[in-house]
Design an enzyme around this catalytic site. Structure first.
Site, PDB file in Angstrom:
ATOM      1  N   TYR A  14       0.611  -0.908  -0.122  1.00 34.19           N
ATOM      2  CA  TYR A  14      -0.229   0.350   0.074  1.00 34.19           C
ATOM      3  C   TYR A  14       0.712   1.174   0.276  1.00 34.19           C
ATOM      4  O   TYR A  14       1.035   2.188  -1.040  1.00 34.19           O
ATOM      5  CB  TYR A  14      -0.693   0.145   1.500  1.00 34.19           C
TER       6      TYR A  14
HETATM    7  N1  LIG Z   1     -10.032   6.084   4.660  1.00 32.66           N
HETATM    8  C1  LIG Z   1      -8.453   6.183   4.973  1.00 32.66           C
HETATM    9  O1  LIG Z   1      -7.912   6.089   5.828  1.00 32.66           O
HETATM   10  C2  LIG Z   1      -7.850   6.246   3.394  1.00 32.66           C
HETATM   11  C3  LIG Z   1      -6.546   7.002   3.491  1.00 32.66           C
HETATM   12  C4  LIG Z   1      -5.905   7.561   3.018  1.00 32.66           C
HETATM   13  C5  LIG Z   1      -5.802   7.383   1.563  1.00 32.66           C
HETATM   14  N2  LIG Z   1      -7.141   6.480   1.507  1.00 32.66           N
HETATM   15  C6  LIG Z   1      -7.304   6.463  -0.284  1.00 32.66           C
HETATM   16  O2  LIG Z   1      -8.567   6.945  -0.968  1.00 32.66           O
HETATM   17  C7  LIG Z   1      -8.769   6.159  -1.641  1.00 32.66           C
HETATM   18  C8  LIG Z   1     -10.885   6.427  -0.941  1.00 32.66           C
HETATM   19  O3  LIG Z   1     -11.016   5.024  -0.103  1.00 32.66           O
HETATM   20  P1  LIG Z   1     -11.910   4.402   0.328  1.00 32.66           P
HETATM   21  O4  LIG Z   1     -11.669   5.030   2.686  1.00 32.66           O
HETATM   22  O5  LIG Z   1     -13.325   5.823   0.261  1.00 32.66           O
HETATM   23  O6  LIG Z   1     -12.096   3.291   0.840  1.00 32.66           O
HETATM   24  P2  LIG Z   1     -13.579   1.912   0.085  1.00 32.66           P
HETATM   25  O7  LIG Z   1     -13.330   0.806   0.302  1.00 32.66           O
HETATM   26  O8  LIG Z   1     -14.886   3.220   0.587  1.00 32.66           O
HETATM   27  O9  LIG Z   1     -13.850   2.897  -1.798  1.00 32.66           O
HETATM   28  C9  LIG Z   1     -13.180   2.439  -2.593  1.00 32.66           C
HETATM   29  C10 LIG Z   1     -13.959   1.961  -3.510  1.00 32.66           C
HETATM   30  O10 LIG Z   1     -12.500   1.564  -4.466  1.00 32.66           O
HETATM   31  C11 LIG Z   1     -13.636   0.367  -4.992  1.00 32.66           C
HETATM   32  N3  LIG Z   1     -12.341  -0.520  -6.274  1.00 32.66           N
HETATM   33  C12 LIG Z   1     -11.438  -1.353  -4.940  1.00 32.66           C
HETATM   34  N4  LIG Z   1     -11.122  -1.968  -6.486  1.00 32.66           N
HETATM   35  C13 LIG Z   1     -11.463  -1.935  -7.259  1.00 32.66           C
HETATM   36  C14 LIG Z   1     -10.935  -2.066  -8.602  1.00 32.66           C
HETATM   37  N5  LIG Z   1     -10.165  -3.018  -9.679  1.00 32.66           N
HETATM   38  N6  LIG Z   1     -11.567  -1.790  -9.335  1.00 32.66           N
HETATM   39  C15 LIG Z   1     -12.838  -0.568  -9.058  1.00 32.66           C
HETATM   40  N7  LIG Z   1     -12.865   0.196  -7.782  1.00 32.66           N
HETATM   41  C16 LIG Z   1     -12.141  -0.818  -7.565  1.00 32.66           C
HETATM   42  C17 LIG Z   1     -14.424  -0.309  -4.248  1.00 32.66           C
HETATM   43  O11 LIG Z   1     -15.024  -0.533  -4.534  1.00 32.66           O
HETATM   44  C18 LIG Z   1     -14.600   0.643  -3.322  1.00 32.66           C
HETATM   45  O12 LIG Z   1     -15.834   0.963  -3.314  1.00 32.66           O
HETATM   46  C19 LIG Z   1      -8.490   4.617  -2.227  1.00 32.66           C
HETATM   47  O13 LIG Z   1      -7.620   4.906  -2.708  1.00 32.66           O
HETATM   48  C20 LIG Z   1      -7.713   4.577  -1.023  1.00 32.66           C
HETATM   49  O14 LIG Z   1      -6.596   4.660  -0.757  1.00 32.66           O
HETATM   50  C21 LIG Z   1      -8.115   6.189   2.446  1.00 32.66           C
END
Ligand SMILES: NC(=O)c1ccc[n+]([C@@H]2O[C@H](COP(=O)([O-])OP(=O)(O)OC[C@H]3O[C@@H](n4cnc5c(N)ncnc54)[C@H](O)[C@@H]3O)[C@@H](O)[C@H]2O)c1
Length: 248
Positions: A155
């Site tokens: 990650y």
């Molecule tokens: N939540 C956190 O703490 C956090 C912190 C830093 C960065 N992020 C980043 O923010 C972004 C959004 O995260 P989130 O918290 O909303 O997560 P989430 O799991 O709620 O949403 C992520 C979405 O991506 C979709 N997804 C996963 N693999 C996929 C693929 N191969 N093709 C298409 N869609 C796909 C999932 O189905 C999901 O709907 C991500 O890139 C995550 O790494 C999140």
């Protein structure tokens, strides 16, 4: 908070739009006058998200499948008439393990979705933004890409890659009316946290000076600024929503 009319006439693609941050951003873009299409691998959640956000259309696809991404970009451009905004929010955490024990399949899947998939989306959509003469791109990285979290090497590496890609992309597009930046949130409340053991979430919370996790709407607010017209003299850079964790 709602800035009425901020996205009037703007057309957006939001990957990962069925959940968490992507869904929150899409909801806000539509509420503030824009149109959004959602891309996500979760077909069932996409339909619910379409109703919740008011999105124009949804595409069930895997961002790590370049052919699907290319086809969806062309379809979105045809359906919307143009593309102004790309928000790359699709992502997964992968395994929680030290490097010397990290499962190979999880390593490859994380890089394939978080980094290669984001590259495919930029590669497919950028020509439409250039043709449009205006564009805004927000790439979801993470504090993990700046600092590295222990037991999250895939990650962290994928998100460091997103930061590097965004720096190149922003400079390439700097004179074309297209702005590209990354966001590096610390941990915020969203369904992605269910992919992690509680001990890992507790560790990440302990690193945040504000002493709490973020809210999804706090990062959505930052992304919406990043993809608005007001973000006009910052590109190839990173924005931060980390409660004081990263100060660089
Ligand atoms: N939540 C956190 O703490 C956090 C912190 C830093 C960065 N992020 C980043 O923010 C972004 C959004 O995260 P989130 O918290 O909303 O997560 P989430 O799991 O709620 O949403 C992520 C979405 O991506 C979709 N997804 C996963 N693999 C996929 C693929 N191969 N093709 C298409 N869609 C796909 C999932 O189905 C999901 O709907 C991500 O890139 C995550 O790494 C999140």
């Amino acid at each position: 908070m709602n800035y009425a009319g901020r996205f009037d006439g703007r057309c957006a693609i939001v990957t990962g739009g069925a959940s968490g941050l992507g869904k929150a951003v899409a909801k806000r873009i539509v509420a503030e006058g824009g149109k959004a299409v959602l891309w996500d691998v979760n077909a069932d959640a996409l339909e619910a998200a379409k109703a919740e956000t008011g999105a124009t259309d949804v595409y069930a696809l895997d961002v790590s499948d370049q052919a699907q991404v290319e086809a969806a970009a062309a379809a979105a451009n045809a359906a919307l008439g143009k593309i102004d905004i790309l928000v790359n929010s699709a992502g997964i955490t992968g395994a929680t393990a030290p490097v010397h024990e990290f499962p190979l399949d999880s390593w490859k899947r994380v890089i394939d979705i978080n980094l290669n998939g984001l590259f495919y989306c930029c590669r497919a959509v950028v020509p439409f933004l250039i043709a449009n003469g205006y564009g805004r791109i927000a790439n979801l990285a993470s504090v993990a890409g700046k600092e590295g979290n222990p037991n999250a090497s895939a990650y962290s590496a994928s998100k460091a890659g997103v930061i590097g890609l965004t720096k190149s992309l922003g400079k390439e597009l700097a004179e074309k009316g297209v702005i590209a930046n990354a966001l590096t949130p610390a941990t915020f409340e969203s369904p992605i946290l269910a992919q992690l053991p509680q001990s890992q979430v507790d560790y990440m919370r302990s690193k945040i000076p504000m002493g709490r996790l973020g809210e999804v709407d706090e990062s959505a607010a930052m992304v919406c600024f990043m993809v608005s017209e007001e973000c006009s003299f910052t590109t190839a850079s990173t924005f931060d929503t980390s409660g004081g964790r990263t100060t660089f």
